[in-house]
Motif scaffolding. Structure first.
Motif, PDB file in Angstrom:
ATOM      1  N   THR A  83       0.822  -1.219   0.000  1.00 43.82           N
ATOM      2  CA  THR A  83       0.000   0.000   0.000  1.00 43.82           C
ATOM      3  C   THR A  83       0.848   1.258   0.000  1.00 43.82           C
ATOM      4  OG1 THR A  83      -1.826  -1.121   1.136  1.00 43.82           O
ATOM      5  CG2 THR A  83      -1.751   1.303   1.270  1.00 43.82           C
ATOM      6  N   TRP A  84       1.811   1.328   0.900  1.00 41.85           N
ATOM      7  CA  TRP A  84       2.555   2.583   1.045  1.00 41.85           C
ATOM      8  C   TRP A  84       3.642   2.755  -0.003  1.00 41.85           C
ATOM      9  CZ3 TRP A  84       0.522   6.445   3.333  1.00 41.85           C
ATOM     10  CH2 TRP A  84      -0.456   6.219   4.314  1.00 41.85           C
ATOM     11  N   SER A  85       4.256   1.676  -0.439  1.00 42.08           N
ATOM     12  CA  SER A  85       5.210   1.825  -1.541  1.00 42.08           C
ATOM     13  C   SER A  85       4.489   2.277  -2.805  1.00 42.08           C
ATOM     14  CB  SER A  85       5.957   0.512  -1.795  1.00 42.08           C
ATOM     15  OG  SER A  85       5.062  -0.535  -2.138  1.00 42.08           O
ATOM     16  N   SER A  86       3.265   1.778  -3.007  1.00 36.09           N
ATOM     17  CA  SER A  86       2.471   2.184  -4.167  1.00 36.09           C
ATOM     18  C   SER A  86       2.036   3.636  -4.054  1.00 36.09           C
ATOM     19  CB  SER A  86       1.239   1.289  -4.312  1.00 36.09           C
ATOM     20  OG  SER A  86       1.593  -0.056  -4.450  1.00 36.09           O
ATOM     21  N   LEU A  87       1.519   4.011  -2.897  1.00 38.83           N
ATOM     22  CA  LEU A  87       0.982   5.367  -2.737  1.00 38.83           C
ATOM     23  C   LEU A  87       2.073   6.432  -2.918  1.00 38.83           C
ATOM     24  CD1 LEU A  87      -1.523   5.071   0.247  1.00 38.83           C
ATOM     25  CD2 LEU A  87      -2.038   5.594  -2.147  1.00 38.83           C
ATOM     26  N   VAL A  88       3.245   6.178  -2.371  1.00 39.66           N
ATOM     27  CA  VAL A  88       4.317   7.177  -2.441  1.00 39.66           C
ATOM     28  C   VAL A  88       4.756   7.415  -3.882  1.00 39.66           C
ATOM     29  CG1 VAL A  88       6.702   7.674  -1.796  1.00 39.66           C
ATOM     30  CG2 VAL A  88       5.118   6.743  -0.097  1.00 39.66           C
ATOM     31  N   CYS A  89       4.793   6.350  -4.682  1.00 38.70           N
ATOM     32  CA  CYS A  89       5.344   6.488  -6.036  1.00 38.70           C
ATOM     33  C   CYS A  89       4.306   6.662  -7.128  1.00 38.70           C
ATOM     34  CB  CYS A  89       6.232   5.291  -6.370  1.00 38.70           C
ATOM     35  SG  CYS A  89       5.333   3.752  -6.707  1.00 38.70           S
ATOM     36  N   THR A  90       3.017   6.465  -6.825  1.00 42.14           N
ATOM     37  CA  THR A  90       2.004   6.414  -7.883  1.00 42.14           C
ATOM     38  C   THR A  90       1.919   7.691  -8.696  1.00 42.14           C
ATOM     39  OG1 THR A  90       0.627   4.715  -6.849  1.00 42.14           O
ATOM     40  CG2 THR A  90      -0.465   6.239  -8.342  1.00 42.14           C
ATOM     41  N   ALA A  91       1.903   8.852  -8.045  1.00 44.04           N
ATOM     42  CA  ALA A  91       1.780  10.107  -8.792  1.00 44.04           C
ATOM     43  C   ALA A  91       2.936  10.269  -9.780  1.00 44.04           C
ATOM     44  CB  ALA A  91       1.732  11.286  -7.827  1.00 44.04           C
ATOM     45  N   PHE A  92       4.134   9.932  -9.345  1.00 41.79           N
ATOM     46  CA  PHE A  92       5.302  10.068 -10.218  1.00 41.79           C
ATOM     47  C   PHE A  92       5.306   8.993 -11.306  1.00 41.79           C
ATOM     48  CE2 PHE A  92       6.433  11.930  -6.131  1.00 41.79           C
ATOM     49  CZ  PHE A  92       6.827  13.196  -6.541  1.00 41.79           C
ATOM     50  N   MET A  93       4.819   7.790 -10.969  1.00 47.15           N
ATOM     51  CA  MET A  93       4.738   6.744 -11.988  1.00 47.15           C
ATOM     52  C   MET A  93       3.705   7.094 -13.053  1.00 47.15           C
ATOM     53  SD  MET A  93       7.030   4.532 -11.402  1.00 47.15           S
ATOM     54  CE  MET A  93       8.057   5.837 -10.703  1.00 47.15           C
ATOM     55  N   LEU A  94       2.598   7.729 -12.648  1.00 44.70           N
ATOM     56  CA  LEU A  94       1.624   8.189 -13.634  1.00 44.70           C
ATOM     57  C   LEU A  94       2.249   9.225 -14.560  1.00 44.70           C
ATOM     58  CD1 LEU A  94      -1.669   8.477 -11.536  1.00 44.70           C
ATOM     59  CD2 LEU A  94      -1.320   7.039 -13.559  1.00 44.70           C
ATOM     60  N   LEU A  95       3.030  10.147 -13.980  1.00 46.11           N
ATOM     61  CA  LEU A  95       3.719  11.152 -14.791  1.00 46.11           C
ATOM     62  C   LEU A  95       4.685  10.488 -15.766  1.00 46.11           C
ATOM     63  CD1 LEU A  95       4.583  14.071 -15.457  1.00 46.11           C
ATOM     64  CD2 LEU A  95       6.213  13.902 -13.555  1.00 46.11           C
ATOM     65  N   LEU A  96       5.435   9.496 -15.286  1.00 46.41           N
ATOM     66  CA  LEU A  96       6.405   8.821 -16.149  1.00 46.41           C
ATOM     67  C   LEU A  96       5.720   8.017 -17.247  1.00 46.41           C
ATOM     68  CD1 LEU A  96       9.036   7.627 -13.514  1.00 46.41           C
ATOM     69  CD2 LEU A  96       9.193   9.565 -15.068  1.00 46.41           C
ATOM     70  N   CYS A  97       4.600   7.370 -16.917  1.00 47.35           N
ATOM     71  CA  CYS A  97       3.882   6.611 -17.939  1.00 47.35           C
ATOM     72  C   CYS A  97       3.301   7.540 -19.002  1.00 47.35           C
ATOM     73  CB  CYS A  97       2.758   5.795 -17.296  1.00 47.35           C
ATOM     74  SG  CYS A  97       3.317   4.334 -16.389  1.00 47.35           S
ATOM     75  N   LEU A  98       2.726   8.660 -18.580  1.00 43.31           N
ATOM     76  CA  LEU A  98       2.126   9.600 -19.531  1.00 43.31           C
ATOM     77  C   LEU A  98       3.192  10.258 -20.403  1.00 43.31           C
ATOM     78  CD1 LEU A  98      -0.555  11.209 -17.199  1.00 43.31           C
ATOM     79  CD2 LEU A  98      -0.982   9.719 -19.164  1.00 43.31           C
ATOM     80  N   SER A  99       4.311  10.660 -19.791  1.00 48.31           N
ATOM     81  CA  SER A  99       5.377  11.285 -20.571  1.00 48.31           C
ATOM     82  C   SER A  99       6.130  10.262 -21.412  1.00 48.31           C
ATOM     83  CB  SER A  99       6.354  12.019 -19.642  1.00 48.31           C
ATOM     84  OG  SER A  99       6.946  11.132 -18.712  1.00 48.31           O
ATOM     85  N   GLY A 100       6.140   9.013 -20.946  1.00 46.54           N
ATOM     86  CA  GLY A 100       6.846   7.982 -21.693  1.00 46.54           C
ATOM     87  C   GLY A 100       6.160   7.600 -22.997  1.00 46.54           C
ATOM     88  N   LEU A 101       4.835   7.783 -23.080  1.00 50.67           N
ATOM     89  CA  LEU A 101       4.113   7.412 -24.298  1.00 50.67           C
ATOM     90  C   LEU A 101       4.658   8.115 -25.537  1.00 50.67           C
ATOM     91  CD1 LEU A 101       0.334   7.042 -23.341  1.00 50.67           C
ATOM     92  CD2 LEU A 101       1.795   5.354 -24.462  1.00 50.67           C
TER      93      LEU A 101
END
Length: 382
Positions: free
Chosen positions: A14-32
């Motif tokens: 839960t907490w490893s996901s929550l801490v990184c999720t916003a940045f992972m969403l940014l990386l996935c969107l910019s990575g496209l």
């Protein structure tokens, strides 16, 4: 698995996901868009086109290419020549006021490798794709931003591993791919999250781990280059088993390139660094050679060549961590298999966005339910 252990794993997930999720969403969107960087550059006209000439047109000497770039940028001296696999008929020349600058104000010139005519001046630090690239690579924060994103990538790997641990006992009760539409909204989101997560498991681990490695790229390459240059400067290099020769009529740069290719048959030039630059020594050209296949094109070997006399010195073997880095960079963006692999990478990227979003929804629904239960207990006790 015991309930206490599952709770600990659940807390980690839960907490490893929550801490990184916003940045992972940014990386996935910019990575496209970055997956299709070359295609977008070509479609938008940002790339510098090479004129069409007969296939048998001979290539100009490298020294003529350098002279053309210097004439285009009067007063500057050459630092590096780059040969990109995507544009084999071009040389990209990097120049600056002197060879030992920090290169922040360096200029470029794209030169036709056959006619030695300047085709244009590439600009790499402006436009939409530059903004997307910086967001994806370092959040406009330089090396500190890269290391921060690397830490977020490590949290993603932890979240994936802990998610697999939780998934195993959970799915013993259900068939693979089951989404219980007849249950509550929270259960439906949980089933969807588990399904999308297990489908993208291997891909997410590969992209996440290679992304972490890539955040250390600058530090790894600088350490490797310093190690090689130090060894070569102190006599640690091995003279190549070919006879040196005097500079040919094409000039000293052409001679250095030809001597390096003769020392490493079956390889092609990736870059030529001029004496005095960061990647060379004060007394040698450094010629970086790469393989000529889809896999080995990302692996380089460095040789040093004396400007006068043409004696070649082979650099020390590439360390394992540099090999790992060079393999991880194209794998991160799906550069090995051409357009079909890029399309696959983009689809998996979209599915991963679904995993991240469903995880957020699960956390929000769980938090809302917990708050509701707390408020109800408070009212009951009043």
């Amino acid at each position: 698995m015991r309930t206490a252990a599952l709770r600990r794993w659940s807390w980690v997930h839960t907490w490893s996901s929550l801490v990184c999720t916003a940045f992972m969403l940014l990386l996935c969107l910019s990575g496209l868009p970055l997956i299709f960087y070359e295609e977008i550059a070509h479609a938008s006209g940002a790339g510098i086109e090479t004129p069409s000439l007969p296939a048998a047109t001979p290539r100009a000497g490298v020294d003529a290419v350098v002279q053309a770039a210097q004439a285009h940028h009067p007063g500057l001296v050459p630092l590096y020549l780059f040969a990109e696999p995507e544009t084999p008929e071009q040389w990209l020349v990097k120049l600056d006021t002197r060879v030992d600058t920090d290169e922040r104000l360096a200029r470029f010139a794209a030169v036709d490798a056959r006619t030695a005519q300047v085709l244009g001046e590439p600009v790499f630090n402006e436009g939409f794709m530059h903004v997307i690239y910086r967001l994806h690579v370092d959040l406009f924060a330089g090396q500190a931003g890269k290391l921060f994103l690397g830490a977020m990538g490590l949290l993603l790997v932890i979240a994936i591993v802990s998610g697999v641990v939780l998934y195993a006992p959970f799915m013993r009760k259900l068939e693979f791919g089951t989404v219980r539409h007849d249950r509550s909204t929270r259960v439906r989101w949980l089933d969807l999250h588990n399904l999308l997560g297990i489908v993208t498991l291997v891909w997410a681990l590969v992209v996440g781990s290679t992304g972490v490695i890539n955040t250390w790229a600058e530090l790894i390459l600088k350490a490797w280059q310093a190690e090689q240059v130090t060894a070569l400067r102190t006599g640690g290099g091995t003279p190549a088993a070919i006879a040196p020769r005097a500079p040919a009529s094409g000039g000293v740069v052409q001679n250095a390139m030809e001597q390096a290719l003769a020392a490493e048959p079956g390889m092609v030039v990736s870059m030529i660094a001029f004496p005095g630059t960061l990647l060379a020594t004060p007394d040698h050209f450094a010629v970086l050679l790469r393989g000529d296949s889809a896999l080995t094109a990302r692996l380089t070997q460095t040789v040093l060549v004396e400007p006068q006399g043409g004696r070649v010195i082979e650099a020390a073997p590439r360390p394992w961590y540099a090999t790992l880095l060079q393999l991880s960079q194209p794998l991160h963006f799906g550069d090995y298999g051409g357009l079909p692999m890029k399309v696959l990478w983009a689809l998996l990227d979209l599915v991963t966005i679904g995993v991240l979003w469903s995880g957020l929804m699960l956390w929000w629904l769980r938090t809302r339910a917990a708050r509701g239960a707390h408020a109800q207990r408070a009212l009951s006790g009043a």
